[in-house]
Write an enzyme that holds these catalytic residues in place. Structure first.
Site, short mmCIF file in Angstrom:
data_model
loop_
_atom_site.label_atom_id
_atom_site.label_comp_id
_atom_site.label_asym_id
_atom_site.label_seq_id
_atom_site.Cartn_x
_atom_site.Cartn_y
_atom_site.Cartn_z
N ARG A 270 47.28 9.26 72.18
CA ARG A 270 48.30 8.36 72.31
C ARG A 270 49.61 9.10 71.81
O ARG A 270 49.54 9.80 70.78
CB ARG A 270 48.02 7.42 71.24
CG ARG A 270 46.77 6.45 71.62
CD ARG A 270 46.45 5.62 70.51
NE ARG A 270 47.27 4.51 70.16
CZ ARG A 270 47.56 3.27 70.73
NH1 ARG A 270 46.55 3.11 71.55
NH2 ARG A 270 48.07 2.61 70.05
N LYS B 250 45.89 -9.82 82.42
CA LYS B 250 44.36 -9.72 82.23
C LYS B 250 43.69 -10.96 82.39
O LYS B 250 42.45 -10.91 83.33
CB LYS B 250 44.23 -9.25 80.74
CG LYS B 250 44.81 -7.90 80.43
CD LYS B 250 44.34 -7.69 78.78
CE LYS B 250 44.87 -6.14 78.16
NZ LYS B 250 44.74 -6.35 76.95
N ASP C 5 43.88 -10.00 73.74
CA ASP C 5 42.62 -10.19 74.69
C ASP C 5 42.26 -11.50 74.96
O ASP C 5 41.31 -11.87 75.52
CB ASP C 5 41.85 -9.54 74.05
CG ASP C 5 42.20 -7.70 74.12
OD1 ASP C 5 42.58 -7.42 75.17
OD2 ASP C 5 41.61 -7.24 73.09
N GLY D 242 46.84 -2.12 78.04
CA GLY D 242 48.38 -2.07 77.93
C GLY D 242 48.54 -0.66 77.85
O GLY D 242 49.80 -0.52 77.70
N ASP D 243 47.79 0.15 77.58
CA ASP D 243 48.29 1.60 77.42
C ASP D 243 48.49 2.45 78.69
O ASP D 243 48.56 1.91 79.81
CB ASP D 243 46.57 2.36 76.83
CG ASP D 243 47.04 2.60 75.36
OD1 ASP D 243 47.84 2.34 74.96
OD2 ASP D 243 45.98 3.41 74.89
N ASP E 87 38.86 -4.40 77.04
CA ASP E 87 39.88 -3.82 76.73
C ASP E 87 39.64 -2.37 76.33
O ASP E 87 38.43 -1.83 76.25
CB ASP E 87 40.37 -4.52 75.35
CG ASP E 87 41.73 -4.13 74.78
OD1 ASP E 87 42.51 -3.50 75.43
OD2 ASP E 87 41.82 -3.94 73.53
N LYS E 88 40.85 -1.37 76.06
CA LYS E 88 40.48 -0.17 75.78
C LYS E 88 40.43 0.06 74.24
O LYS E 88 39.49 0.22 73.37
CB LYS E 88 41.21 0.96 76.33
CG LYS E 88 40.91 2.44 76.10
CD LYS E 88 42.11 3.42 76.86
CE LYS E 88 43.34 3.36 76.06
NZ LYS E 88 43.39 3.90 74.65
N THR E 89 41.59 -0.04 73.47
CA THR E 89 42.03 0.07 72.19
C THR E 89 41.27 -0.75 71.47
O THR E 89 41.46 -1.86 71.47
CB THR E 89 43.56 0.33 71.83
OG1 THR E 89 44.10 0.78 72.94
CG2 THR E 89 43.78 0.67 70.45
#
Length: 1416
Positions: free
Chosen positions: A794, A998, A1022, A875-876, A404-406
Site C-alpha cells: 500500500r 459492490k 462491505d 476499493g484498493d 473484500d481484500k483489506t
C-alpha cells in the site's frame, strides 16, 4: 401571516427542534414541545401478556401449512363430512403450534429481561428543583435533559457535547460496544462552549437546537444552535456522543439529549438477525404445492368412486340414512361431501410437523457449528457466530463468493516495508528478514506464554472486559444480534510477551518492531550530526528532506500517545529528559543559519522557505544529481558509497568515535518510558512506528501541540494550527503546524500517490538545475511507487508546503467561515482543504505491507477446486489488488489477464459505445482462445468433463476492471456483455469500487445467473455487499463490528471459510435435504395405506387404523429418528471433505434434493405403501378378521418399513441413533398394548380393545412383520448395492475411502485428486502460455523475494514509455475508437513481436504473467 407560518412549518418539516426541559418543570410538561419525542425506555419484546396469544397465533398463520391444517380441523366439525372425532383432529395442529408458541415465548422473555436490565441502569440528570445532578434510570432520560457523564461510564442516549473537563474541550470515546473498534475517538465540545473556564450551568442554557431527523447513519450528523440573539453555531458528528459508547480519559462531560430510546443511531442500526428463506425451503414450498395437487387427485378419485359406488345400488342401502324430510343425498352431492371427507382423511399427506422439525434441526446444526473448535480463534478469543438460524444449508450450495481484500484476505496489520526519500529508494531488507522469521518468533512466544501461564496468575486483559460488557450491557436488541459467545469458557491465551498492551489497537509486535535500513539510518544520523556540527561536507538538502520526511510521518496523523504502564492515559506533557549534549538555543541558531544558507541558493521564493537546509553550493547540488543519476533502472542506488565518503569528510569533529557510539549515548540518556500509540487506522500506526525506528519519536499530543523527540535527543514541540482529516474524496490528510525553531507555518500532507502527484508544485518558474532535480525526484519516486504496487504494498506519498503569514491568515479566515456555516458546510470545508493542499513539495513515499492472512491461498485453492467462482471487490489500487490476487492464488502465473479501465470520470454516450466495443472485442478474443484450446485437450488424450453451472468453463483467463468502468457498464446497460465475459474468466477483480458498486455487482450476478452467492467482508464499506448476497459473512477483525452486525455468520479468519463451507456446509445441506425428502416419503407412504383401503370400503372415508394410533404415528413414533439424522448424520468424514473439495459440488448442483429425486421418492413411497397394504391383505383374504385386526399389522409393518428406510439412509451410527430407533419401536408396542388394554368404549361404535395382545400371540403377525418390510425395501437396497458396485459417484468413493486405514486412505485420495485434475481439463502448456496478450512491462524488480517472473504486470501509464513493440496502426482499436490510446494492441497480432523484442529482459525463462491491458 399565514404564508409566513406555512413557510416556517415547511422549513422545520424535516428537522428536529429541541429546547431545554428545565423551564417547563414537572407541572408544565404539557407545554413542552419535546414531549412528542420518544422516551429513552427501550422495548425489544414482541409481546405482552395480553397480546401474546392473539399476536403469536396471527404470526403463525403466516405459514400456509398452519392455515391449511386449521381449516381441515374445523372442516372435521361439520357432521356431514367428518372423518374422525372432531376433538381428536385438532390435537396435531394444537401440539405443533404450542411448541412454536413456547419457543417464541422463551425468546421474548429473554429479550424482556435484557430490556429491564438496560432500562434500569443509572445515570445523572440535572434537576431544576435540586439544582444538581441526580441519579435516575436510563428509561427516565428525555430529549432536552442535561446528562452528566463520568469516566468509564456508558452513554445512555445520543447526546450533544456542551462541556468537557478536558481543558481543550475534548472528550474521548471508546466505540467497542457500537462497532467493535478499540481505538479511542475524539469528540469536541460545540463551538462557543469550549472556551468556558467554569463548570457548565444548564439553567442558563436558552439556545434552540435544530438538527436532522433520527437516522441510522453513524458517520453523519449535522445541525445548528440558535442563540437568543439569532446567532447560529453549526455542529456535526464530531460533537455527538452516541448511545452505547464509553467515556474514556475524560473526568466529566455534560451534554443535552438529542435522540433517545429507539430513535438513537445505535438502536436504529441494530436490527437483530434477519429472516432469510433458504434455497431448500423455497424448493420445499413448491413440493408442498405438488403434494396438495396429489391430495386433490386422490380425493377426486375417492369422490368419483363414492358417487359410482352409491349409483350402482338399485335401492338405497340400509346404512344410508335420509334427512328429516325423508330425502336421500344425490350421488353427485354425496360425491362432493366425500371429497371433503377424503381431504380430512388424507390431510397427513402434507407433513404437518416438517416446519417445526426443520427449525429444531437447524438449531442443532447451529449449535454444532458454533462449538467447532477448528472455527474458534484462540488469539482473539472468538468462536464463530451464527446470527441467521435458518440458512445453514445454504452454506453447502454456494456457487459465487464475493470477497473484500483489506482485512478479509489480508490481516489489516500494516507493516512498514520500505520507503523512498528524495528519489532514493531504501529497501529495508533487514526488516524483510525480520518479517520472514516472525513465524518462528511467534512459536517461541507461545512456548514462553505457556511457561508464563503455569508460573504466574493470568493477566487481566481489558479487551475481555470489553467483550463481556458487550454481552452484559448490550444496546438492547435480542441476544443473537450481539457478539454473544455462548458455550465458550476458554481463556484467551497470552501468546505475546507484551500482552499487557494487547488492548491497544494496531500494536502487535509485527507492527511495532520495525528494523531500520542501515543506509537510511546512517543518513539520518549524519543529518543529525550535521545539524549539531554544521559540517559543510554533508549535503544539507538531503538531510533536511530526511528530517522533514520523518517529522511528517510522526506528526501528520491523529495518533494518541499513552505509556506502556498506563495504556489508556494520554500523554499530554512531554516527560523530563536528561541533557543530551545539545541545547535548544544551539539548535535554534543552527536552523536560522541553515535557513540563511538556503536563501542564497534558492531556486524559487517559496522553495527557499520550504527547504530549511538547502544546498550551500551549486557543487553540492550537482553531486546530488550525480547520486540520482547513478541509480540504476532497478532502483539500486550507489548513494550508500557516497554517504560513506561524506561521512569520512565530515567526521573530523567527532574524532574516531563511530556514529553508533554517539547515538547510543544519546539514546541511553533520553526518554525513560516506552510509548503506546492509539491510531484510528493501522496505516497511521505503521508510519509512527517507522518514524520511531529512526529515533523520530512521537512523545505527546494535545489538540494544540505535538512533541517529537529528534535523533539527537532534543524535544521539538510544534503548535498545531489545523488538522484536515482524511476522507475518501480527497484521499489525503494534512496537518498545519508552526515550526518551533524557524517559526514558519508548515503544511505536512500524506495521501494516495494518484492524488498527491497531481498537487505537486510546478517547477517551471525555477532555475533549470532545480527544475531538473525536482523532475528527476518525481520520476524516480513514481518508479519506486509502481515497484511497491507490483509487490502488493500500500503506497502513500509524503509532501510538505510552507505558508507565509498573510496567506495563512487569509486561509484561516476562509476556514473559520466554513466551520461556522450552516448550509453547505461540508462542501465549504472540502473546498478550504483543497485550496490549502496545492503546490506541494514531494518529500518521499512509503510502502506498507498488508500481510496475507494465514491459510488464504490454501482456502482459495480449495474453494476453486470445489467449483466456486471467487471475485474480489475492493476499493484498493489496481496494482496492489492484482499482486495480492497472485500471491493468494486467485490468479495463476499462466493466466491471461484482461484489464479494462476508464481513465476519465465522464460517462458520455461516446465512452459507453467504446466500452461496449471493448467488452465485445475482449469477449471475442476469449471465445476464440477457448475454441482453440478444446481440440488441444483432446489431442493430448484428455477427456473434457461437463461443467456445472457454478464452474468456469475455461480457467485460463482473468479479468481486472475498475470502478469507473463498472459505472459505465451499469449506466449503459452493458450487464449482459459483462456477464458473458466473466463466465469465461477464472477470477474477476473489481478495483477502486464503491460500497454501492459492490452490492450492485452481487445483485447483478444473483439476478441474472440465478446462482447462490456469498459475500464476505470486515468493514462498514462491505455491509451493503454482505446484505445483498444469499449468505453474508462478516469478519470480526480490526475494522469494527459493523460487517458482523449485518452478517448471517461471523468468523474471525478467512481460512475458517474452508471448513465452514466444505465440511459444515456440505453436512448441513446433505442432512436437511435428505430429511425433507424423508418427511415427504414418510407421509405419502403412510397416507396411501388409507387410500388403498378406500377401494375395499366403498370409498366411504372409513379407516382400518385407530385415530389415536394415526395421530401418534407422526407426532411420536417416527419423529425422533429423522431429527437426530438431521443434526448428527455425516455421509463423509470432515478429513475426506477437506481433502477432496470436489465433493462440495454435490450441494452446488442440488443433487440430493431436486425435482427428479422428489418424484423418484414419491414413486418409491407409492410402491412401499402397496406392498405394506396388499401383502397383509392377501394374507388375511377370505378370513373372518375384523377391521382393526386387519389394520393393526398394516400399521406395525408400515412403522418398521419407514424406520428401516431411515436406517438405510443413515451413514453415521452412534449410540443415540440406535437408542432412538429401538426406542421408537418399543414405545409403539408399549403404547399400543396399554391403549388396547384400556380402551374399552373410548372409540364407539368399534373399539381397538385387546387387538395388539391377540396379534402378538399370532405367528402370522410376526411373519408379516419380517417379510413385508424386506419386500418393500428390496428395490431401494438393490439400487444402493448397484451404485456401490458400479457407480462412479465421487460421494460413494469418498464413503468407501473413509473405511480404509489412514495410510491407504491418503494414498487413494492423492490418486483420486490427480485423476480428477487430469480429467477436469487442467491447463496444458501451449505456445499461448508464453505469449503476452497485449502489453506487459519489461521491468523486473530485483528487490522482490519471489522469482523474477512474478514481476510482470501491467500499468497503463508505463506502456507508452516502455513498449517498443506497439505502434498506432496495431490492433483493431486504432482508427475506430479515438479515446483508446495507441498502447492497446490486438491480442495475438503483435504478441510474437513483443516476445522477440523483450527477450533480453526476460532472460530468466519460465512462465510469465500474460496480460492484456484494455484502457478506455
Amino acid at each position: 401571516y399565514l404564508k409566513k407560518v406555512k413557510k416556517r412549518k415547511k422549513k422545520y418539516e424535516n428537522k428536529r427542534v429541541i429546547i431545554s426541559n428545565l423551564p417547563f418543570g414537572s407541572k408544565k410538561q404539557k407545554e413542552n414541545p419535546n414531549r412528542y419525542y420518544d422516551s429513552n425506555k427501550i422495548k425489544t419484546t414482541k409481546y405482552t401478556i395480553l397480546t401474546f396469544f392473539p399476536k403469536n397465533i396471527y404470526e403463525q398463520f403466516h405459514r400456509f401449512a398452519n392455515i391449511y391444517f386449521v381449516v381441515i380441523a374445523l372442516l372435521n366439525f361439520v357432521p356431514v363430512v367428518n372423518a374422525f372425532q372432531p376433538e381428536v383432529s385438532v390435537i396435531p395442529i394444537c401440539v405443533i403450534m404450542a411448541i412454536t408458541a413456547i419457543k417464541d415465548a422463551w425468546e421474548d422473555f429473554r429479550r424482556y429481561k435484557l430490556d429491564k436490565e438496560i432500562n434500569h441502569m443509572g445515570c445523572y440528570i440535572y434537576s431544576r428543583e435540586e439544582h444538581a445532578y441526580v441519579e435516575k434510570c436510563w428509561k427516565d432520560v428525555r430529549v432536552g435533559d442535561f446528562v452528566q457523564l463520568q469516566c468509564n461510564e456508558t452513554i445512555p442516549a445520543d447526546i450533544l457535547l456542551l462541556y468537557s473537563s478536558d481543558q481543550n474541550g475534548i472528550c474521548h470515546l471508546e466505540t467497542a460496544n457500537l462497532d467493535g473498534e478499540t481505538n479511542l475517538k475524539q469528540r469536541h465540545v460545540v463551538m462557543g462552549f469550549s472556551s468556558q473556564n467554569t463548570l457548565f450551568e444548564p439553567e442558563f442554557f436558552q439556545n434552540t437546537i435544530i438538527c436532522e431527523m433520527p437516522n441510522n447513519d453513524l458517520n453523519k450528523f449535522k445541525g445548528y444552535m440558535e442563540q437568543p440573539n439569532h446567532e447560529r453555531i453549526g455542529f456535526n458528528i464530531e460533537s455527538l456522543l452516541l448511545r452505547g459508547c464509553t467515556i474514556r480519559n475524560t473526568e466529566a462531560a455534560i451534554g443535552i439529549v438529542i435522540y433517545a430510546g429507539h430513535e438513537t443511531k445505535a438502536m436504529l442500526n441494530n436490527n437483530g438477525p434477519r429472516y432469510k428463506r433458504s434455497k431448500i425451503e423455497r424448493r420445499m414450498n413448491m413440493d408442498i404445492f405438488l403434494c396438495v395437487g396429489l391430495l386433490f387427485m386422490m380425493c377426486l378419485v375417492g369422490a368419483v368412486g363414492h358417487g359410482i359406488w352409491t349409483g350402482n345400488f338399485s335401492e338405497y342401502p340400509p346404512y344410508d340414512v335420509p334427512d328429516e324430510n325423508g330425502n336421500f343425498l344425490s350421488p353427485v352431492l354425496a360425491g362432493f361431501y366425500m371429497f371433503l371427507t377424503m381431504i380430512i382423511l388424507l390431510q397427513v399427506l402434507i407433513p404437518i410437523s416438517l416446519y417445526v422439525s426443520i427449525e429444531l434441526v437447524k438449531l442443532g446444526q447451529v449449535f454444532l457449528i458454533h462449538n467447532d473448535i477448528d472455527l474458534y480463534d484462540e488469539e482473539a478469543d472468538l468462536p464463530i457466530q451464527c446470527r441467521a438460524l435458518n440458512i445453514t444449508e445454504d452454506l453447502g450450495q454456494i456457487q459465487y463468493i464475493f470477497s473484500d481484500k483489506t482485512g478479509t484476505l489480508t490481516e489489516n496489520k500494516m507493516v512498514f516495508r520500505r520507503c523512498t526519500v528524495d528519489g532514493i529508494e531504501y529497501s529495508h531488507q533487514e526488516n524483510a528478514r525480520r518479517l520472514e522469521n516472525h513465524k518462528d518468533l511467534d512459536l517461541d512466544d507461545e512456548d514462553f506464554a505457556k511457561f508464563q501461564h503455569f508460573t504466574l496468575p493470568p493477566m487481566n486483559i481489558e479487551r475481555q472486559a470489553t467483550y463481556k460488557q458487550t454481552t452484559t450491557k448490550p444496546l438492547g436488541r435480542c441476544q443473537s444480534a450481539r457478539a454473544h459467545f455462548q458455550g465458550h469458557t476458554r481463556n484467551r491465551s497470552l501468546g505475546r510477551r507484551d500482552s499487557n498492551q494487547s488492548q491497544v489497537a494496531f500494536s502487535s509486535t509485527i507492527e511495532k518492531d520495525v528494523t531500520p535500513d542501515r543506509r537510511l539510518l546512517r543518513r539520518v544520523r549524519e543529518a543529525a550530526l550535521q545539524t549539531e556540527n554544521l559540517s559543510p561536507f554533508i549535503h544539507t538538502k538531503t538531510s533536511t528532506s530526511l528530517t522533514d520526511f520523518f517529522l511528517a510521518l510522526a506528526i501528520c496523523n491523529t495518533v494518541l500517545v499513552s505509556t506502556a504502564t498506563e495504556p489508556r492515559q494520554r500523554v499530554t506533557v512531554p516527560p523530563p529528559i536528561k541533557p543530551s549534549g545539545i541545547t535548544l538555543e544551539k539548535i535554534h541558531q543552527i536552523f536560522q543559519r541553515l535557513k540563511l544558507a538556503s536563501l542564497s541558493q534558492s531556486f524559487s521564493s517559496s522553495q527557499s522557505s520550504s527547504d530549511l537546509g538547502a544546498s550551500f553550493s551549486a557543487k553540492n547540488t550537482e553531486e546530488h544529481l550525480a547520486a540520482l543519476d547513478c541509480c540504476d533502472n532497478d532502483g539500486n542506488c550507489c548513494a550508500s558509497g557516497r554517504g560513506d565518503e561524506f561521512q569520512g569528510k565530515g567526521s573530523t569533529d567527532i574524532g574516531s568515535a563511530s556514529l553508533d557510539e554517539v547515538f547510543k549515548s544519546v539514546t541511553n540518556s533520553s526518554l525513560p518510558t516506552d510509548f503506546c500509540y492509539e491510531a484510528e487506522s493501522p496505516d497511521e500506526a505503521a508510519l509512527v512506528y517507522a518514524a520511531q525506528a529512526y529515533s523520530f519519536t512521537l512523545v505527546s499530543r494535545t489538540p494544540e501541540q505535538v512533541t517529537v523527540r529528534l535523533p539527537q535527543g532534543t524535544l521539538l514541540t510544534f503548535d498545531i494550527l489545523y488538522t484536515l482529516g482524511f476522507d475518501s474524496v480527497r484521499k489525503r490528510m494534512s496537518v498545519v503546524v508552526r515550526h518551533p525553531l524557524t517559526k514558519e507555518i508548515v503544511v505536512y500532507t500524506k495521501g494516495a500517490d494518484s492524488v498527491i502527484m497531481d498537487l505537486l508544485e510546478d517547477s517551471a518558474t525555477a532555475d533549470i538545475s532545480a527544475e531538473k532535480r525536482m523532475k528527476r525526484i518525481k520520476e524516480k519516486t513514481q518508479k519506486h511507487l509502481d515497484s511497491y504496487a507490483r509487490d502488493g504494498l500500500r503506497t502513500l506519498c509524503i509532501a510538505k508546503k510552507v505558508l507565509n503569514e498573510d496567506d495563512f491568515q487569509k486561509w484561516a479566515n476562509f476556514r473559520r467561515e466554513a466551520e461556522a456555516a450552516i448550509d453547505n458546510r461540508d462542501e465549504l470545508l472540502m473546498e478550504t482543504a483543497q485550496h490549502l493542499e496545492t503546490k506541494l513539495t514531494l518529500l518521499g513515499a512509503t510502502g506498507i505491507e498488508d500481510r496475507l492472512q494465514d491459510g488464504v491461498p490454501d482456502t482459495i485453492a480449495a474453494l476453486r477446486e470445489a467449483g466456486v467462482q471467487i471475485w474480489v471487490l475492493t476499493g484498493d489500487k489496481q496494482e496492489t489488488a492484482v499482486n495480492i490476487a497472485y500471491s493468494c492464488k486467485l490468479l495463476n502465473q499462466r493466466d491471461t489477464v484482461f484489464t479494462i479501465n476508464t481513465e476519465n470520470k465522464t460517462t458520455s454516450v461516446f465512452s459507453q459505445e467504446t466500452c461496449e466495443s471493448l467488452l465485445n472485442l475482449t469477449l471475442e478474443e476469449v471465445r476464440k482462445n477457448y475454441e482453440v484450446e478444446k481440440p488441444q485437450r483432446k489431442f493430448f488424450g484428455i477427456i473434457p468433463t461437463s461443467c456445472s453451472a457454478s464452474e468456469a468453463p475455461s480457467p485460463e483467463f482473468g479479468l481486472v476492471i475498475d470502478g469507473r468502468t463498472l459505472n459505465v457498464i451499469f449506466q449503459a446497460g452493458l450487464e449482459e456483455q459483462f456477464l458473458a465475459l466473466t463466465k469465461h474468466c477464472r477470477s474477476v477483480l473489481c478495483c477502486r469500487s464503491t460500497p454501492l458498486q459492490k452490492s450492485m455487482v452481487v445483485k447483478l450476478i444473483r439476478r441474472k445467473l440465478k446462482v447462490m452467492t456469498l459475500s464476505i467482508g470486515d468493514g462498514a464499506n462491505d455491509v451493503s455487499m454482505i446484505q445483498a448476497a444469499d449468505v453474508g459473512i462478516g469478519i470480526s477483525g480490526q475494522e469494527g463490528m459493523q460487517a458482523v452486525m449485518a452478517s448471517d455468520f461471523a468468523i474471525s479468519r478467512f481460512k475458517h471459510l474452508k471448513k465452514l463451507l466444505l465440511v459444515h456446509g456440505h453436512w448441513c445441506y446433505a442432512r436437511l435435504a435428505k430429511m425433507v425428502i424423508y418427511f415427504f416419503y414418510k407421509n405419502v407412504s403412510y397416507v396411501n395405506l388409507l387410500f388403498w383401503y378406500q377401494f375395499f370400503c366403498g370409498f366411504s372415508g372409513s379407516t382400518m387404523i385407530d385415530y389415536w394410533q394415526m395421530i401418534f404415528f407422526n407426532l411420536f413414533f417416527t419423529s425422533m429418528p429423522p431429527l437426530l439424522f438431521g443434526v448428527l448424520d455425516r455421509d463423509v468424514s470432515a478429513e475426506t471433505l477437506l481433502s477432496l473439495p470436489k465433493l462440495y459440488k454435490n450441494g452446488q448442483n442440488s443433487e440430493i434434493y431436486k425435482l427428479s429425486t422428489f418424484i423418484i421418492t414419491m414413486l418409491d413411497a407409492f410402491y412401499q405403501s402397496l406392498i405394506c397394504f396388499f401383502v397383509p391383505y392377501l394374507t388375511y383374504k377370505d378370513s373372518d378378521i375384523d377391521m382393526f385386526s386387519f389394520g393393526n399389522p398394516i400399521n406395525t409393518i408400515s412403522l418398521l418399513t419407514i424406520l428401516l428406510h431411515q436406517a438405510l439412509e443413515m451413514k453415521t451410527w452412534t449410540l443415540f441413533h440406535l437408542v432412538t430407533m429401538v426406542g421408537s419401536v418399543v414405545f409403539y408396542f408399549i403404547f399400543s398394548l396399554i391403549y388396547n388394554a384400556t380402551c374399552v368404549v373410548c372409540n364407539p361404535p368399534t373399539n381397538p380393545y385387546w387387538i395388539m395382545e391377540r396379534q402378538l400371540s399370532d405367528p402370522t403377525f410376526y411373519l408379516l412383520c419380517l417379510i413385508t418390510p424386506v419386500i418393500a425395501l428390496l428395490p431401494r437396497f438393490f439400487i444402493f448395492a448397484l451404485q456401490g458396485t458400479f457407480g462412479a459417484s465421487l460421494i460413494l468413493k469418498a464413503q468407501q475411502l473413509d473405511k480404509l486405514p489412514k495410510g491407504q486412505q491418503d494414498l487413494e485420495i492423492q490418486k483420486l485428486r490427480s485423476r480428477k485434475q487430469t480429467t477436469s481439463g487442467a491447463p496444458v502448456v501451449s505456445p499461448g502460455d508464453t505469449e503476452t496478450r497485449g502489453l506487459s512491462t519489461s521491468d523486473v524488480n530485483p528487490l522482490r523475494k519471489e522469482t523474477p517472473e512474478e514481476g510482470y504486470y501491467f500499468f497503463n501509464r508505463w506502456a507508452e514509455e516502455e513498449s517498443t513493440a506497439t505502434d498506432s496502426s496495431a490492433g483493431p482499436f486504432s482508427g475506430h475508437y479515438p479515446p483508446v490510446p495507441s498502447r492497446v494492441t490486438n491480442p495475438g497480432q503483435n504478441s510474437g513481436k513483443l516476445t522477440k523484442d523483450n527477450t533480453n529482459n526476460f532472460n530468466h525463462g519460465s512462465h510469465r504473467r500474460s496480460v492484456s491491458a484494455v484502457t478506455l
